[in-house]
Design an enzyme around this catalytic site. Sequence first.
Site, mmCIF file in Angstrom:
data_model
loop_
_atom_site.group_PDB
_atom_site.id
_atom_site.type_symbol
_atom_site.label_atom_id
_atom_site.label_comp_id
_atom_site.label_asym_id
_atom_site.label_seq_id
_atom_site.Cartn_x
_atom_site.Cartn_y
_atom_site.Cartn_z
ATOM 1 N N GLY A 223 1.796 4.993 -0.429
ATOM 2 C CA GLY A 223 1.114 6.284 -0.553
ATOM 3 C C GLY A 223 2.141 7.331 -0.949
ATOM 4 N N CYS B 290 -1.719 33.423 10.327
ATOM 5 C CA CYS B 290 -1.504 34.091 11.609
ATOM 6 C C CYS B 290 -1.109 33.076 12.678
ATOM 7 C CB CYS B 290 -2.750 34.845 12.005
ATOM 8 S SG CYS B 290 -2.981 36.269 10.958
ATOM 9 N N GLU C 65 0.815 -1.215 0.000
ATOM 10 C CA GLU C 65 0.000 0.000 0.000
ATOM 11 C C GLU C 65 0.851 1.268 0.000
ATOM 12 O OE1 GLU C 65 -3.684 -1.597 2.638
ATOM 13 O OE2 GLU C 65 -1.951 -0.888 3.770
#
Length: 428
Positions: A289, A358, A287
């Site tokens: 990613g 911010c 798997e």
Amino acid sequence: MQTVEANVRHSLEIGGVSTDKLVEEYGTPLMVYDEGMIRRNARAFRSAFESSELDFQVAYASKAFLCKEMARLANEEALSLDVVSGGELYTALEAGFPAARIHFHGNNKSEEELAMALDAEIGCFVVDNFLELEMLHDLASKRNQEVSILLRVTPGVEAHTHEYIMTGQEDSKFGFGLSNGQAETAIQIAARKPQYKLLGIHSHIGSQMFGTEGFDQAIQILTGFVYQMNKKYGLALPVLNVGGGFGVRYTEDDQPLTISEYVTAISESVKKHYTTHELPYPEVWIEPGRSMVAEAGTTLYKVGSKKIIPDLRTYITVDGGMTDNIRPALYQARYQAMLANRPDEDSTELVSVAGKCCESGDMLIWDLMLPPTNYGDILAVFSTGAYGYSMASNYNRIPRPAVVFADKGESRVVIERETYEDLVRKDQ
Ligand SMILES: *Cc1c(COP(=O)(O)O)cnc(C)c1O
């Protein structure tokens, strides 16, 4: 690219498209993927398995980056697809991704999500816990539907970037513990339930791994467990899913193996341990990613304000930040960058790259050497293709950037830039 005429502006290229042109056409901040690189990665995973002569599935862990076009690409490259939510599942189905190659992960799948996946007749559920084991079966019984499942187990191996450790406690929110007997209990329950077709077990031991020892350790433990389940209950467990976590290069300090080296190590390890236990070879699922998309992605920002604190630090600020890449703030992740519009100029200025949010923690890169920067320069931050856009937010009501695929000199938008209207769409 090096042979441009003196009067032609020379800029970094991605997928054969100059970043000048990309910025002019789509604006900044902009996420650009080298589509060819994603495809080459997918092919490298598959061809390494083909040489191993094991049966396999390469399931792209779509949480790293998903949109409809990415799902289409994954389908074209014969990948399977991991999803972990109704939203990822919906995206894949909308893109026409074949349900039979979708695997559903997650440690708290809701009843609605399970029902949605049953409706779609996806290929496999990776069952994570006892609640799901009951809930999924109840739903499947009501529909008289057969469901293929893997059980997620925690083998007690935890892999990190540079090394792996054995953990006694298996202290993880995911999966059934092997050493405390919960995995065996789950197997017994699953094997008794008539709607379930129990394909095997799954484990995912970590991320951004540079070695293969962690995989070998995990595979040894998993194989021992498969052997026991075979002897005790006569279960075949024909699929072994060893997860993802293959490392990528963010900076020069990262030295990952090649895709083919990872796959070869895994297939050799599976063969070795299954042979030792006199078990027939399983179908191996992995798997990836990050390793599929991270290095293919580059973020282009426009340089804005500059704050020079004498004898201390020079901050340059870009028009994005933690809203499009939260990894530096979240994990102290490090990145490399350069000025895309002046790639050949000497780097003589030490700067730190801030985002526009911010938050003092909204920093993208600390201590980066660049040529002296001016307002309007284009900063390219590399290897941003995984867990960047997929973790993006609208903090400070900043619209998410556009995402573009570039390949062979052509580019196209795969996710449009958000607008201010998008930001207030759900507001009452
Ligand atoms: C996140 C995840 C992956 C992918 O991990 P990468 O480090 O991106 O390769 C694979 N499998 C599972 C179960 C995951 O949770």
